[in-house]
Design a protein around this motif. Structure first.
Motif, PDB file in Angstrom:
ATOM      1  N   HIS A  21       0.866  -1.226   0.082  1.00  0.00           N
ATOM      2  CA  HIS A  21      -0.005   0.022  -0.041  1.00  0.00           C
ATOM      3  C   HIS A  21       0.887   1.444  -0.081  1.00  0.00           C
ATOM      4  N   ARG A  27      -1.151   6.307  -4.074  1.00  0.00           N
ATOM      5  CA  ARG A  27      -2.004   4.795  -3.432  1.00  0.00           C
ATOM      6  C   ARG A  27      -3.491   4.964  -3.346  1.00  0.00           C
ATOM      7  N   HIS A  28      -4.115   4.080  -3.325  1.00  0.00           N
ATOM      8  CA  HIS A  28      -5.562   4.048  -2.852  1.00  0.00           C
ATOM      9  C   HIS A  28      -5.965   4.344  -1.355  1.00  0.00           C
ATOM     10  N   LYS A  29      -7.164   4.866  -1.273  1.00  0.00           N
ATOM     11  CA  LYS A  29      -7.599   5.276   0.341  1.00  0.00           C
ATOM     12  C   LYS A  29      -7.371   3.900   0.938  1.00  0.00           C
ATOM     13  N   VAL A  30      -7.145   3.934   2.125  1.00  0.00           N
ATOM     14  CA  VAL A  30      -6.779   2.633   3.212  1.00  0.00           C
ATOM     15  C   VAL A  30      -7.850   1.729   2.882  1.00  0.00           C
ATOM     16  N   LEU A  31      -9.369   2.212   3.048  1.00  0.00           N
ATOM     17  CA  LEU A  31     -10.267   1.264   3.177  1.00  0.00           C
ATOM     18  C   LEU A  31     -10.654   0.545   1.590  1.00  0.00           C
ATOM     19  N   ARG A  32     -10.336   1.419   0.511  1.00  0.00           N
ATOM     20  CA  ARG A  32     -10.278   0.740  -0.667  1.00  0.00           C
ATOM     21  C   ARG A  32      -9.077  -0.163  -0.821  1.00  0.00           C
ATOM     22  N   GLN A  33      -7.899   0.003  -0.487  1.00  0.00           N
ATOM     23  CA  GLN A  33      -6.703  -0.888  -0.585  1.00  0.00           C
ATOM     24  C   GLN A  33      -7.056  -2.232   0.249  1.00  0.00           C
ATOM     25  N   ASP A  36      -9.013  -4.547  -1.839  1.00  0.00           N
ATOM     26  CA  ASP A  36      -8.204  -4.671  -3.059  1.00  0.00           C
ATOM     27  C   ASP A  36      -7.627  -6.005  -3.361  1.00  0.00           C
TER      28      ASP A  36
END
Length: 307
Positions: A21, A27-33, A36
């Motif tokens: 991450h 990077r993605h937002k934390v919840l999106r990652q 993923d």
């Protein structure tokens, strides 16, 4: 003892996910990652990057893989076959929602025609583009290849690919030669030029768009990542042949369809119901989602430390 081992494995898994991450500038937002696919493959990817024989940078010079030179040298012949495919509407979206690896790309205009996918050449490719298929076959470390079309107005949203065992090669065989037709890898833009190739690490965050009036078709290849030792190379090869190959998708009837793509329809239709539920009531959807997460976490904690 068993619980300590399980806890250590869970911490290792989350540590690998956190590394992937935080890797790079974008990077993605934390919840999106968290949800993923690249999070679930993170332990394998950290291993591949740890023992990578080539630089772990967003882009690599094409000279890193001199064996790809015949593709660039024959780009006009490759273009001829690609243009014929495009005219005959053979570069297309999957007809039956059976492309696990790229199904989400079709809704934004991206299209493909497989030459091979971690195995032998597709029969349709040998029939319709024999020259390109033969050129690809002569390069053993090209594990997957396709023609990928990005027509005017098409876009690929920001994402990272799930497996670090390969590097991505694009050879532009048809391009508007316009900076409005571009890809950005970890914040670094590149615009395709006909007859030129580019290599990038697809596990960095990247996206692409074509805001020009011209079409773009690339010969898209997955090149096996060279590793620093024999075991790592063997594992990378084994995972490609036995796991990544399961996502093989057909161009036409008679082409191979891997196990993951066979069962992908289930996931596809479940996703449709999930999106309908979210559209019906976003609050209920979020409560359900986080409720399930908390329930799983609570069960894990209870298992580790029972009353």
């Amino acid at each position: 003892m068993a619980k300590i081992i399980v806890l250590a494995l869970v911490l290792l898994f989350f540590g690998c996910g956190l590394y992937m991450h935080l890797r790079g500038k974008v990077r993605h937002k934390v919840l999106r990652q968290l949800f993923d696919h690249s999070t679930f493959t993170a332990p394998f990817n950290v291993f591949m990057l740890m023992f990578s024989k080539v630089p772990r940078t967003p882009y690599l010079p094409t000279s890193t893989f001199p064996e790809l030179a015949p593709l660039q040298a024959n780009w006009r012949e490759i273009r001829e076959e690609a243009v014929n495919l495009q005219k005959n509407m053979q570069i297309k979206a999957a007809a039956n929602n059976d492309d696990a690896g790229f199904n989400s790309f079709f809704k934004t205009g991206w299209k493909r025609f497989y030459l091979k996918w971690y195995g032998d050449a597709h029969p349709s490719a040998m029939e319709l583009c024999p020259k390109t298929t033969a050129l690809v076959k002569a390069i053993p470390n090209v594990k997957a290849a396709m023609f990928a079309e990005l027509p005017p107005g098409a876009k690929l949203n920001l994402h990272r690919d799930p497996y670090a065992g390969s590097l991505r090669y694009h050879l532009a065989v048809l391009a508007p030669n316009d900076d409005r037709c571009m890809i950005e890898v970890d914040g670094q833009p590149y615009s395709w030029r006909e007859g030129e190739g580019v290599i990038f690490d697809e596990t960095y965050m990247h996206w692409a768009e074509n805001r020009s009036e011209g079409n773009r078709i690339v010969l898209f290849c997955d090149v096996e990542r060279p590793m620093t030792n024999g075991f790592a190379q063997w594992l990378n090869h084994w995972l490609g042949k036995n796991v990544v190959a399961a996502a093989s998708s057909p161009n036409n009837e008679g082409d191979p369809r891997g196990f993951i793509s066979r069962i992908f329809k289930i996931s596809f239709y479940m996703g449709q119901w999930r999106r309908r539920y979210k559209a019906w009531n976003k609050t209920a959807y979020k409560l359900t989602k986080f409720g399930l997460m908390l329930a799983v976490a609570a069960l894990f904690v209870w298992w580790l430390w029972p009353a």
